[in-house]
Design an enzyme around this catalytic site. Structure first.
Site, PDB file in Angstrom:
ATOM      1  N   CYS A   1       0.779  -1.245   0.000  1.00 46.04           N
ATOM      2  CA  CYS A   1       0.000   0.000   0.000  1.00 46.04           C
ATOM      3  C   CYS A   1       0.811   1.296   0.000  1.00 46.04           C
ATOM      4  O   CYS A   1       0.476   2.208  -0.758  1.00 46.04           O
ATOM      5  CB  CYS A   1      -0.954   0.007   1.182  1.00 46.04           C
TER       6      CYS A   1
HETATM    7  P1  NAD Z   1      -5.774  -8.256  -1.615  1.00 44.43           P
HETATM    8  O1  NAD Z   1      -5.216  -8.158  -2.970  1.00 44.43           O
HETATM    9  O2  NAD Z   1      -5.041  -9.026  -0.554  1.00 44.43           O
HETATM   10  O3  NAD Z   1      -7.254  -8.895  -1.706  1.00 44.43           O
HETATM   11  C1  NAD Z   1      -8.243  -8.484  -2.609  1.00 44.43           C
HETATM   12  C2  NAD Z   1      -9.210  -9.663  -2.816  1.00 44.43           C
HETATM   13  O4  NAD Z   1     -10.298  -9.220  -3.634  1.00 44.43           O
HETATM   14  C3  NAD Z   1      -8.586 -10.865  -3.528  1.00 44.43           C
HETATM   15  O5  NAD Z   1      -8.796 -12.033  -2.756  1.00 44.43           O
HETATM   16  C4  NAD Z   1      -9.339 -10.926  -4.869  1.00 44.43           C
HETATM   17  O6  NAD Z   1      -9.490 -12.226  -5.372  1.00 44.43           O
HETATM   18  C5  NAD Z   1     -10.667 -10.302  -4.480  1.00 44.43           C
HETATM   19  N1  NAD Z   1     -11.467  -9.817  -5.611  1.00 44.43           N
HETATM   20  C6  NAD Z   1     -11.058  -9.159  -6.726  1.00 44.43           C
HETATM   21  N2  NAD Z   1     -12.114  -8.907  -7.526  1.00 44.43           N
HETATM   22  C7  NAD Z   1     -13.206  -9.397  -6.904  1.00 44.43           C
HETATM   23  C8  NAD Z   1     -14.596  -9.439  -7.222  1.00 44.43           C
HETATM   24  N3  NAD Z   1     -15.061  -8.931  -8.353  1.00 44.43           N
HETATM   25  N4  NAD Z   1     -15.440 -10.031  -6.344  1.00 44.43           N
HETATM   26  C9  NAD Z   1     -14.980 -10.562  -5.209  1.00 44.43           C
HETATM   27  N5  NAD Z   1     -13.683 -10.565  -4.847  1.00 44.43           N
HETATM   28  C10 NAD Z   1     -12.802  -9.991  -5.687  1.00 44.43           C
HETATM   29  O7  NAD Z   1      -6.047  -6.778  -1.120  1.00 44.43           O
HETATM   30  P2  NAD Z   1      -5.886  -6.153   0.348  1.00 44.43           P
HETATM   31  O8  NAD Z   1      -4.463  -6.072   0.723  1.00 44.43           O
HETATM   32  O9  NAD Z   1      -6.845  -6.804   1.269  1.00 44.43           O
HETATM   33  O10 NAD Z   1      -6.360  -4.645   0.037  1.00 44.43           O
HETATM   34  C11 NAD Z   1      -7.698  -4.355  -0.280  1.00 44.43           C
HETATM   35  C12 NAD Z   1      -7.875  -2.855  -0.209  1.00 44.43           C
HETATM   36  O11 NAD Z   1      -7.651  -2.394   1.130  1.00 44.43           O
HETATM   37  C13 NAD Z   1      -6.914  -2.032  -1.081  1.00 44.43           C
HETATM   38  O12 NAD Z   1      -7.579  -0.901  -1.536  1.00 44.43           O
HETATM   39  C14 NAD Z   1      -5.830  -1.638  -0.105  1.00 44.43           C
HETATM   40  O13 NAD Z   1      -5.171  -0.438  -0.508  1.00 44.43           O
HETATM   41  C15 NAD Z   1      -6.615  -1.411   1.156  1.00 44.43           C
HETATM   42  N6  NAD Z   1      -5.855  -1.599   2.412  1.00 44.43           N
HETATM   43  C16 NAD Z   1      -4.981  -2.636   2.526  1.00 44.43           C
HETATM   44  C17 NAD Z   1      -4.292  -2.822   3.731  1.00 44.43           C
HETATM   45  C18 NAD Z   1      -3.296  -3.940   3.907  1.00 44.43           C
HETATM   46  O14 NAD Z   1      -2.591  -3.939   4.899  1.00 44.43           O
HETATM   47  N7  NAD Z   1      -3.186  -4.878   3.007  1.00 44.43           N
HETATM   48  C19 NAD Z   1      -4.550  -1.948   4.805  1.00 44.43           C
HETATM   49  C20 NAD Z   1      -5.464  -0.914   4.646  1.00 44.43           C
HETATM   50  C21 NAD Z   1      -6.125  -0.747   3.430  1.00 44.43           C
HETATM   51  C1  UGA Z   2       0.758   0.438   6.376  1.00 44.23           C
HETATM   52  C2  UGA Z   2       0.190   1.358   7.458  1.00 44.23           C
HETATM   53  O1  UGA Z   2       1.018   1.301   8.620  1.00 44.23           O
HETATM   54  C3  UGA Z   2      -1.238   0.967   7.822  1.00 44.23           C
HETATM   55  O2  UGA Z   2      -1.772   1.886   8.767  1.00 44.23           O
HETATM   56  C4  UGA Z   2      -2.087   0.995   6.552  1.00 44.23           C
HETATM   57  O3  UGA Z   2      -3.410   0.573   6.830  1.00 44.23           O
HETATM   58  C5  UGA Z   2      -1.481   0.090   5.509  1.00 44.23           C
HETATM   59  O4  UGA Z   2      -0.108   0.485   5.243  1.00 44.23           O
HETATM   60  C6  UGA Z   2      -2.217   0.153   4.209  1.00 44.23           C
HETATM   61  O5  UGA Z   2      -2.822   1.156   3.878  1.00 44.23           O
HETATM   62  O6  UGA Z   2      -2.138  -0.861   3.534  1.00 44.23           O
HETATM   63  P1  UGA Z   2       1.814  -2.014   6.328  1.00 44.23           P
HETATM   64  O7  UGA Z   2       2.124  -1.719   4.911  1.00 44.23           O
HETATM   65  O8  UGA Z   2       1.189  -3.312   6.691  1.00 44.23           O
HETATM   66  O9  UGA Z   2       0.833  -0.870   6.913  1.00 44.23           O
HETATM   67  O10 UGA Z   2       3.167  -1.953   7.144  1.00 44.23           O
HETATM   68  P2  UGA Z   2       3.977  -0.914   8.060  1.00 44.23           P
HETATM   69  O11 UGA Z   2       4.230  -1.548   9.361  1.00 44.23           O
HETATM   70  O12 UGA Z   2       3.354   0.414   8.063  1.00 44.23           O
HETATM   71  O13 UGA Z   2       5.367  -0.856   7.269  1.00 44.23           O
HETATM   72  C7  UGA Z   2       5.415  -0.407   5.927  1.00 44.23           C
HETATM   73  C8  UGA Z   2       6.854  -0.303   5.469  1.00 44.23           C
HETATM   74  O14 UGA Z   2       7.520   0.783   6.109  1.00 44.23           O
HETATM   75  C9  UGA Z   2       7.710  -1.555   5.755  1.00 44.23           C
HETATM   76  O15 UGA Z   2       8.509  -1.848   4.624  1.00 44.23           O
HETATM   77  C10 UGA Z   2       8.575  -1.149   6.932  1.00 44.23           C
HETATM   78  O16 UGA Z   2       9.804  -1.818   6.978  1.00 44.23           O
HETATM   79  C11 UGA Z   2       8.752   0.351   6.645  1.00 44.23           C
HETATM   80  N1  UGA Z   2       9.060   1.138   7.863  1.00 44.23           N
HETATM   81  C12 UGA Z   2       8.130   1.298   8.831  1.00 44.23           C
HETATM   82  C13 UGA Z   2      10.305   1.733   7.992  1.00 44.23           C
HETATM   83  O17 UGA Z   2      11.170   1.621   7.094  1.00 44.23           O
HETATM   84  N2  UGA Z   2      10.572   2.488   9.119  1.00 44.23           N
HETATM   85  C14 UGA Z   2       9.658   2.664  10.098  1.00 44.23           C
HETATM   86  O18 UGA Z   2       9.957   3.360  11.093  1.00 44.23           O
HETATM   87  C15 UGA Z   2       8.409   2.052   9.960  1.00 44.23           C
END
Ligand code: NAD
Ligand code: UGA
Length: 428
Positions: free
Chosen positions: A266
């Protein structure tokens, strides 16, 4: 309440499992049949602490089910959370194809549904998406009016991989951006027992709060890495500087770990998406671009420092400890390790890599190469060479024995590695 979750990746599955744990009835939907089968067996298809236990219990009790049938899920629930991926598209602009597909599907189903239904966007989407992309698609395909016939809300997620369950259950704050009071209150009701402050706002503000948060954290990391790069030249310990800086309550000590920069599914894509959105409205972001630019080269400092120490690395055996973008996950998306390994191979070194969880994912992403060997453990990996680069700070690498007699360049501050014959940090 009956809740459907569309997309069962990190966010969807954690959201679904946690809502089920909290006493709701949850139907999870995905297009990936393997995921559905795993979930229905109580097996988490992703590696995430605490998730397996919750999933097993909820599947056994019947409070969570997974299906590919989105119609069944939406018809039998009153709230649907959209949790599909929002990857980077052309030139870093957000790619909304999965959001569009799901919005069309839900709209078509709502056409035949009489009860009031709330559609919640939990995926990270650029400001304006919920109101100007999702809502019109829902209206067009349902033939109904948002606000009157169904609700729409944006509820960003802030969980981190590795600590996702606790982050979901105990958030710092809750942001709920509804198109009207009824939509906002329906979502607020789901979180009413959460002990955190809540901001009720409009969808585009909720969307921007999510981007502002990730962009700020990214800037903080690139900032401390820049300070670290300067500290190294001046022979100053950047971690002591971080400690002093973090004691200022306006700064906070979190996210001040200098190293080889950020990766993950992300941070890079979200900042690029905000830069893209800004361009659309004729603004060129200076700070965000600088934070991204510094992050491009930061991992390569590991290789530069090794070359500075030993000269050419051509045909030398180099061990890389850590592949995942951070410890506690098998996620390899945008991991700094990829750039490090690619550069080592380009420079014709023989590369021996290992990771406690991410070797499988790494193989899928980086493939096979005659100069690349995947090792089963850190003990196995370090047997292959004298030169070690530390890329991910897994606890498994906090063992002095690994480093005896070695030359180590550390990207993540593993103190035990100082037992090496020669030790140098990437910016300390
Ligand atoms: P991901 O890629 O792990 O999962 C997405 C899922 O959606 C997959 O399993 C895929 O098969 C499914 N999918 C795709 N098209 C579909 C459809 N038409 N119907 C049903 N399922 C479908 O994604 P993620 O990491 O969970 O991220 C999802 C969203 O949340 C993104 O916008 C991301 O930016 C946001 N987000 C992610 C994190 C994180 O830590 N991964 C944290 C906060 C926000
Ligand atoms: C990050 C945010 O922390 C979440 O709040 C958010 O929901 C998420 O992105 C998202 O939108 O997907 P995540 O990517 O799981 O979460 O991991 P982090 O723990 O934030 O680390 C992200 C990256 O930054 C890693 O590569 C980590 O090594 C690096 N990092 C983190 C540093 O290099 N220095 C730091 O002090 C902290």
């Amino acid at each position: 309440m009956n809740i459907s979750i569309i997309g069962t990746g990190y966010v969807g599955l954690v959201t679904g499992a946690c809502f089920a744990k909290l006493g709701h009835d949850v139907i999870c939907v995905d297009i990936n049949e393997d995921r559905i089968n795993d979930i229905n067996k109580g097996i988490a298809p992703i590696y995430e602490d605490k998730l397996d236990g919750i999933l097993k219990k909820c599947i056994k009790e019947g409070s969570l089910k997974a299906t590919a049938d989105i119609r069944h899920a939406v018809e039998n629930t009153s709230v649907s959370f959209i949790c599909v991926g929002t990857p980077s598209g052309l030139l870093g602009y957000i790619d909304l194809k999965y959001i569009d597909e799901v919005s069309k599907d839900i709209g078509t189903i709502l056409k035949d549904k009489d009860d009031y239904h709330v559609v919640v966007v939990k995926s990270t989407v650029v400001p304006g998406t919920t109101e100007h992309s999702v809502l019109p698609v829902l209206e067009k395909n349902s033939g109904k009016k948002a606000g009157r016939d169904f609700g729409v809300c944006m509820n960003p997620e802030f969980l981190r991989e590795g600590t996702a369950v606790d982050d979901f259950m105990y958030p710092d704050r809750m942001i709920i951006g509804g198109i009207d009071e009824r939509s906002t209150d329906a979502v607020f009701d789901l979180y009413k027992d959460f002990k955190c402050p809540t901001i009720k706002t409009d969808p585009k503000t909720a969307e921007m709060i999510k981007y502002a948060t990730n962009s700020f954290l990214v800037t903080k990391i690139s900032f401390i890495n820049e300070i670290g790069n300067i500290c190294k030249q001046l022979d100053i310990d950047v971690f002591e500087v971080s400690r002093g800086l973090g004691m200022d309550s306006r700064v906070s000590p979190k996210f001040l770990n200098a190293g080889i920069g950020f990766g993950g599914s992300c941070f890079p894509k979200d900042v690029k998406a905000l830069v893209g959105k800004a361009k659309e409205v004729y603004y060129r972001p200076i700070v965000l671009n600088a934070a991204l630019e510094l992050n491009e080269t930061q991992p390569l400092r590991l290789v530069e420092l090794l070359e500075r120490k030993i000269g050419s690395i051509k045909n030398e055996n180099v061990v890389v400890l850590g592949l995942a973008f951070k410890p506690g996950t098998d996620d390899m998306r945008e991991a700094p390790s990829i750039k490090v390994v690619q550069t080592l191979i380009k420079k014709e070194a023989n590369v021996f890599v290992t990771d406690p969880k991410a070797v499988g994912e790494a193989k899928k992403l980086m493939g096979e190469h005659e100069r690349l060997t995947y090792c089963n453990s850190s003990e196995d990996a370090v047997k292959n060479g004298k030169y070690i680069l530390i890329v991910t700070e897994w606890d498994e690498f906090r063992d002095k024995k690994l480093y005896k007699g070695k030359i180590v360049i550390d990207g993540r501050k593993i103190d035990e590695a100082m037992a090496a014959d020669y030790y140098e940090g990437v910016c300390w």
